[in-house]
Design a protein around this motif. Sequence first.
Motif, PDB file in Angstrom:
ATOM      1  N   CYS A 135       0.847  -1.197   0.000  1.00 22.90           N
ATOM      2  CA  CYS A 135       0.000   0.000   0.000  1.00 22.90           C
ATOM      3  C   CYS A 135       0.875   1.238   0.000  1.00 22.90           C
ATOM      4  O   CYS A 135       2.067   1.169   0.306  1.00 22.90           O
ATOM      5  N   ARG A 159      -5.854   4.067  -8.469  1.00 24.75           N
ATOM      6  CA  ARG A 159      -4.609   3.652  -7.815  1.00 24.75           C
ATOM      7  C   ARG A 159      -3.516   4.693  -7.989  1.00 24.75           C
ATOM      8  O   ARG A 159      -2.325   4.372  -7.924  1.00 24.75           O
ATOM      9  N   GLU A 169       1.359  -2.206   7.776  1.00 26.97           N
ATOM     10  CA  GLU A 169       0.021  -2.461   7.258  1.00 26.97           C
ATOM     11  C   GLU A 169      -0.700  -1.117   7.074  1.00 26.97           C
ATOM     12  O   GLU A 169      -0.307  -0.128   7.705  1.00 26.97           O
ATOM     13  N   PRO A 170      -1.768  -1.097   6.270  1.00 22.82           N
ATOM     14  CA  PRO A 170      -2.441   0.180   5.995  1.00 22.82           C
ATOM     15  C   PRO A 170      -2.823   0.984   7.241  1.00 22.82           C
ATOM     16  O   PRO A 170      -2.643   2.202   7.270  1.00 22.82           O
ATOM     17  N   THR A 172      -4.742   1.003  -1.322  1.00 24.68           N
ATOM     18  CA  THR A 172      -4.414  -0.420  -1.329  1.00 24.68           C
ATOM     19  C   THR A 172      -5.041  -1.041  -2.568  1.00 24.68           C
ATOM     20  O   THR A 172      -5.839  -0.409  -3.258  1.00 24.68           O
TER      21      THR A 172
END
Lengths: 250, 205
Positions: B20, B49, B159-160, B191
């Motif tokens: 991400c 994205r 992690e996000p 993500t």
Amino acid sequence: MAGYDRALTIFAPDGRLKQVEYAMEAVKKGSACVAIRGKESIILAVERRSAAKLQEPRTLNKICLLDDHLALAFAGLNADARVLVNRARVECQSHRLTVEDSPSVEYMARFIATIQQRYTQRGGRRPFGISLLLCGHDPDGTPRLFQTDPAGTYSAWKANAVGRQSKTLREFLEARYDEDMDEAGCVSLAVRALLEIVESGAKSIEIAILRAGTEPEMVPEAVIQAVATAAEADADAAGGGPAAAAAGSE
Amino acid sequence: MSSPTEINGAACIAMVGKGCVGIAADTRLGMQAMTVGTDFQKIFKMHDRLYVGLPGLATDVHTISATMRFKLNLFKLREERDIEPKAFSTLISNTLYEKRFAPWFVEPVVAGLDKDGAPFISAMDLIGAECFAKDFVVSGTCPDNMYGMCESMYKPDQEPEALFETLAQCLLSAVDRDAISGWGGIVHIITADGVTSRRLRGRPD
């Protein structure tokens, strides 16, 4: 009359521009396109010429998107169409940049037609061998259909055809067009019209549906096949099948 | 006589996480010392994205975001696909270099995921000199503050949710020591499954 068709910028004595007329002949050789304006959506249907065995059919797209709310189909010289479509796409974006609004269908039709006209008046260039059917929704949601031709004229239509057998197709549409047709009715009419002249039935037909506020949708082949089968069944049942087929093809 | 990039004030950070990327910017619009806007958009979505942050002179922020929208729409129509982040970074770099001797006063930050889902970030100066990084990039009126915070708080492969925390804290702390940026912020975490955007409540000064 000989000699008056060499240069573009010369009128023939009877007032015709020969080169423009010859360009229209080039259009008549192109594969057929049909467009039908319904109450809210517009159907754009084209005859897909069969690709050579080693050719990628995906790259032979005849329905071109100009913007997220405008699409066109053309008949005539592919390369000329590519150039016009590119200019139109840039103009759509330019319009958005300068006035912060999407262009109306009439604006784009006028823009493309103006380019086509310019090439009928200056010497040293030949006209674009294209007629196109430009469809879309205005910013207020009204569906519109315009046609342009090599002379640079443009006009709005309720339903029209260009390319091969366009006269036949137009007569077919005139007989059956109804202003209150819904989307399914328009799709059916477009399929029936093209079935009159295409060789391999539903496989040779490509259809796009334009609805206000969403991107144009390509109809899957299975759906076209279903519509074609139903249309043929209706035609046989009504007994008008053989007669319509005889009148449609020569 | 003020530098054009220091009239309106801005701070923008992009950071890489695990599968991400995050991009954050403040939302203040000022005319030097006077704050005239507290919800000024500096990060623009190019596609699902790909986001670009544009700190710098506000009028050029408007112009460049509209210009890139123009170019992106044409790309999408012609190529029938979304543009890759690296290609977009090159596109905006070339757009800026076209004005090498009368530049646009923006120093963009690009953040996105490529077609394989790999994170991409880049930043460039006002004439398009790109800099690629694997961890974070910053741009704005308080780059030293932002660099300092990121160097201290960055950890790879976050992690996000953790990336959001890190990015938010870096931005808020950095703008607190800069008079012309701040007054809230916005963070986008991109993500493969989608984008989460959150507004930050910072010191209103």
